[in-house]
Design an enzyme around this catalytic site. Structure first.
Site, PDB file in Angstrom:
ATOM      1  CG  ASP A 193      -5.291   9.121 -10.495  1.00  0.00           C
ATOM      2  OD1 ASP A 193      -4.157   9.167 -11.007  1.00  0.00           O
ATOM      3  OD2 ASP A 193      -5.494   8.630  -9.371  1.00  0.00           O
TER       4      ASP A 193
ATOM      5  CD  GLU B  19      -0.011   7.556  -7.663  1.00  0.00           C
ATOM      6  OE1 GLU B  19       0.661   7.018  -6.762  1.00  0.00           O
ATOM      7  OE2 GLU B  19      -0.631   8.628  -7.493  1.00  0.00           O
ATOM      8  CD  GLU B  20      -2.941  10.973  -6.094  1.00  0.00           C
ATOM      9  OE1 GLU B  20      -2.710  10.521  -4.958  1.00  0.00           O
ATOM     10  OE2 GLU B  20      -2.258  11.870  -6.634  1.00  0.00           O
TER      11      GLU B  20
HETATM   12 ZN    ZN Z   1      -0.528  12.241  -5.483  1.00  0.00          ZN
HETATM   13 ZN    ZN Z   2       1.100  11.860  -8.053  1.00  0.00          ZN
END
Ligand code: ZN
Ligand code: ZN
Length: 417
Positions: free
Chosen positions: A82, A149-150
């Site tokens: 992402d 992930e963010e």
């Molecule tokens: Zn990041």
């Molecule tokens: Zn990252």
């Protein structure tokens, strides 16, 4: 083992053009967390081309490729896909001009400001090299591409969607992040490597009034200000010296106009810790301060306190890290560094934790080495070298891709070679 790595990597120059144009394409087409549909499609297509058995749509847009190559251990390699709501200001000819609607429907600019496009390119490159040299290794390779992930929930989303039933149980899980260090360097680190993270939203209640009549109000701007000041005492006065903690107030929101006293204020905090008991101590102190300052202001309503976007500790296995470090030393020689533990956070460990298997996660450099050294000599690294999440974060393509790809191959072969 060193010989199997060098024979697999001898084909690295043959994938260079493909990998660089893949990277530029991903960079120019970033997608926000949970929206990585185009990226996932590219990933699935490339994995199929290399003979992986591919499963798509795990936990939303997650993709997993499995390559069985005889008896031996199973190694899981992971990349995240992402991008971030940032307006890119790198000036690169492959810079993003993309805008998209975020989770709340707001139109935002989108940029690969954390280098996850580098991670995807390196893992696809490592997959291609290992798929093309099956005589040099034996075992099963799992290439996992996770969404989101963010927003801290992509890895857990894949786990909750039955990841453990869908792929062979790995013997070890390996992951990596490009960081603003000199390109060409790799930095494994045993033990706690990336911190736990928590965000905290505090809504403080006052009483609204006309700006000319403060005596009729309970001013939430004053209340919020006192809370912000008081929070500074947690790390400096309450957490034992020598223990690590960060308490940042990233957002203060109160009021709409100079002559209106609002009836509430919102603070958004970010907390980083390496130790669960310190985390609990910090969160308890935040709650105590918010409640006590509300009472001190005469607020008639208790504050609302919400913990969200929590990331686990990335706590690298001693044994797995030692094995990777030895393989890196053989391959990278002088370019092996140890930059120590980092205050950033990752959700990577949710995957190995779901299987109960060891893992190690390392950093590698993405900054042009000459520019880094010059800034280091001037003492201006933090001012002159744009880090992850900066609108100017622009990893140099080489030797960054080459290093990140080699690191995955070398580490995987420490088990499969
Ligand atoms: Zn990041
Ligand atoms: Zn990252």
């Amino acid at each position: 083992m060193a010989s199997s790595a060098s024979s697999v990597l001898s084909a690295q120059s043959s994938i260079k053009d493909w990998q660089e144009s893949l990277y530029k394409d991903l960079h120019a087409h970033p997608e926000l967390s949970h929206q990585e549909r185009r990226t996932a499609g590219v990933v699935a297509e490339e994995l199929r081309r290399d003979g992986f058995a591919v499963q798509e749509g795990i936990g939303g847009t997650g993709v997993v490729g499995v390559l069985e190559n005889g008896p031996g251990p199973t190694v899981l390699l992971r990349a995240d896909m992402d991008a971030l709501p940032i307006a890119e200001a790198t000036g690169l000819d492959y810079a993003s001009t993309v805008h998209a609607a975020d989770g709340s429907g707001r139109e935002v600019p989108v940029m690969h400001g954390c280098g996850h496009d580098i991670h995807v390119s390196c893992l696809l490159g490592a997959g291609r090299l290992l798929a093309g040299s099956r005589d040099s290794w034996s075992g099963t390779l799992v290439a996992l591409f996770q969404p989101a992930e963010e927003t801290s929930d992509g890895a857990q989303g894949m786990v909750d969607d039955g990841l453990a039933r869908r792929i062979p149980r790995p013997d070890v899980a390996l992951g990596q992040h490009v960081l603003a260090w000199p390109a060409g360097t790799v930095s494994p680190h045993a033990g706690a490597f990336l911190s736990m993270a928590d965000s905290v939203r505090i809504t403080l209640y006052g009483r609204g009034s006309h700006g000319s009549m403060p005596h009729l109000s309970i001013d939430p701007a004053v209340l919020a200000s006192m809370v912000v000041v008081r929070l500074q005492g947690i790390v400096s006065r309450e957490v034992p010296p020598g223990e690590f903690a960060v308490v940042t107030v990233g957002r203060i929101a109160v009021g709409a106009k100079s002559n209106i006293i609002d009836d509430h204020a919102v603070l958004e905090l970010n907390i980083r810790t390496y130790d669960r008991s310190i985390r609990d101590q910090v969160l308890a102190a935040i709650e105590r301060i918010a409640r006590a300052e509300s009472a001190a202001s005469g607020s008639s309503k208790e504050p609302d306190i919400e913990v969200y976007d929590s990331y686990p500790l990335t706590d690298n296995s001693t044994e797995a890290t030692a094995r990777v470090e030895k393989a890196f030393r053989d391959h990278f020689g002088d370019h092996l560094a140890d930059y120590g533990r980092q205050t950033a956070s990752e959700d990577f460990s949710a995957v190995p934790d779901a299987f109960g298997v060891p893992y190690t996660y390392w950093g590698f450099g993405g900054t042009e080495p000459g520019a880094y050294r010059a800034a280091e000599e001037r003492g201006t690294v933090s001012a002159d070298i744009p880090a992850n999440h900066s609108p100017r974060f622009a990893p140099v393509i080489q030797p960054t891709l080459e290093t990140g790809t080699a690191a995955l191959v070398v580490a995987a072969l420490a088990w499969l070679g």
